[in-house]
Design an enzyme around this catalytic site. Sequence first.
Site, PDB file in Angstrom:
ATOM      1  N   SER A   1       0.832  -1.189   0.000  1.00 16.95           N
ATOM      2  CA  SER A   1       0.000   0.000   0.000  1.00 16.95           C
ATOM      3  C   SER A   1       0.881   1.259   0.000  1.00 16.95           C
ATOM      4  O   SER A   1       1.684   1.443  -0.909  1.00 16.95           O
ATOM      5  CB  SER A   1      -0.957  -0.036   1.194  1.00 16.95           C
ATOM      6  OG  SER A   1      -1.967   0.926   1.073  1.00 16.95           O
TER       7      SER A   1
ATOM      8  N   ASP B   1      -8.137  -2.608  -7.488  1.00 18.35           N
ATOM      9  CA  ASP B   1      -7.638  -2.457  -6.122  1.00 18.35           C
ATOM     10  C   ASP B   1      -8.750  -2.002  -5.175  1.00 18.35           C
ATOM     11  O   ASP B   1      -9.426  -0.994  -5.413  1.00 18.35           O
ATOM     12  CB  ASP B   1      -6.492  -1.448  -6.111  1.00 18.35           C
ATOM     13  CG  ASP B   1      -5.902  -1.264  -4.733  1.00 18.35           C
ATOM     14  OD1 ASP B   1      -4.982  -2.013  -4.372  1.00 18.35           O
ATOM     15  OD2 ASP B   1      -6.382  -0.370  -4.000  1.00 18.35           O
TER      16      ASP B   1
ATOM     17  N   HIS C   1      -6.273  -6.012  -1.800  1.00 15.93           N
ATOM     18  CA  HIS C   1      -5.296  -4.983  -1.429  1.00 15.93           C
ATOM     19  C   HIS C   1      -4.284  -5.630  -0.490  1.00 15.93           C
ATOM     20  O   HIS C   1      -4.658  -6.211   0.526  1.00 15.93           O
ATOM     21  CB  HIS C   1      -5.998  -3.817  -0.734  1.00 15.93           C
ATOM     22  CG  HIS C   1      -5.138  -2.598  -0.565  1.00 15.93           C
ATOM     23  ND1 HIS C   1      -4.824  -1.757  -1.610  1.00 15.93           N
ATOM     24  CD2 HIS C   1      -4.555  -2.076   0.526  1.00 15.93           C
ATOM     25  CE1 HIS C   1      -4.076  -0.755  -1.164  1.00 15.93           C
ATOM     26  NE2 HIS C   1      -3.882  -0.930   0.131  1.00 15.93           N
TER      27      HIS C   1
END
Length: 404
Positions: free
Chosen positions: A186, A282, A349
Site C-alpha cells: 500500500s 484495487d 489490497h
Amino acid sequence: MRKMRTAVMVAAVVFVLFFSNGLVLGKVDNRGLLNPDLLSVNLTLIPGAAAKGAVCLDGTPPGYHFHPGFGSGANSWVIQLEGGGWCNSIKNCVFRKTTPRGSSKFMEKMLAFTGLLSNRSEENPDFYNWNRVKLRYCDGASFSGEGQDQANGLFFRGQRIFEAGMEELMEKGMKNADQALLSGCSAGGLASIIHCDEFRDLFPSTVKVKCMSDAGFFLDAIDAAGGHTLRYFYAGVVGLQGVAKNLPSSCTSHLNPTSCFFPQNLVANIKTPFFLLNAAYDAWQFQESLVPASVDPHGEWKACKFDRSNCNSTQIQFLQDFRMQMLDDIKPLTRSDQNGLFINSCFAHCQTEKQDTWYANDSPLLGNKKIAESVGDWFFDRSPVKAIDCAYPCDKTCHDLIVK
C-alpha cells in the site's frame, strides 16, 4: 467455487480503518493478542534515530521488527515497508500522531510475521530463511517527507526514517548481504517504488538487489463524479510534508511534484529490477479514490461497493476503464525482462502480507501459479513473469475484500 470474500466490518470496535482523509487500512486488534501459532517478532526502536532527526510525526523514534535468517538464507535480506495511508492536512496529521501510524508510543510491541515474512518453508518457500524485516510506518508520506510544523508539534521526517532504518540494518548485517529485496504494501508499496534505486545504491554492484511493490500502484484516475479525489489528496501530502525534494529528479525535472508522487510517472525510470503486484480493481482505490463517500452523496454506488454482483452495466464499465488505465500505465514495466508483473483481476489490497493470498492451498492463481511462486520465479531468474489477468469476472481464485 474458490472465490473467498473477506467481509471487513467498520464499526465501534474497528478491525480495519478506512478514512478518506488520513489513516487508511490500519489494523487494530482490540484484544491486544497474537495468534500463538504464528511467529511473533518484537519491536525494536532505532537507536540514535532521534539525534539524526529521524522521528515519527510526534517526535518519537521509529522502529522495526527483525527476524534473523539462517542456513542458506543467512546473508539474504527482505525488507517490508509498512503501509497505512497518508495525512494531507495539519488536522489529519495531528490525529495520526495519536495512532501507531504516527507514533512509536502506540505501535504494537510484537507483530506476527506471515506471508512474505513467514519463517516456514511451507508458507513462504523461497524467502522463509532470509533475514526478514518490517520497517514501521509513522510519517504519513510514504517514507518521503522532510519538514516540521513546530506550532502543532509535527515532524515530517519520512525520508530520514528510511535512511536511518537502512543504516541500522546495514549495521545489523545487511552490509554483508549477497541478495536483497525491498518490498512494501500500500503506502509502503509506493515507498518501495520511490526508494527502489536508492536502496540498490546501498550495495556493491555484485549484490543481487531487486524491488517489489504490493498494492502500491495508485492511479491518478478520474473519480465517479468526474473529479480527481486522489490527486487533490496527494497534493496536500506532498505540499504539507515537503516531499518534493525527495522525489526522483528524473520525474520532477518535467512534471510537478504531485504528479511525481503517482507511480505511473515513476516506474519508467526505475533502473533496478522491479516486480509489480497489484489487483486490477484495487479494493482501496475503488473505495477511497474512485468512489469515496464524498462523490456518492445519494448512495448510488453503495450496493455495488458491497457486492460487485449488484453493480449495473455503467458501474462495471467504469471499473473496467480503471483496469484499462492501469494496464496502460504499467506498459513501461513490460518492456524489460528484468521486471515482473502479477496483475490479478481481484478486488483485493496487499496480497504479500496475508498468508491466504501469498501461499496457501486456495491462494489466487495466474498461469496456474500462486503469488509466492511467481515472485520467486522472478527474483531467482527461474522464468520470466508477466502475468496479467483477464477482465472481471473471469478469475474465480480471488480473495476479495468487501467493505461493509
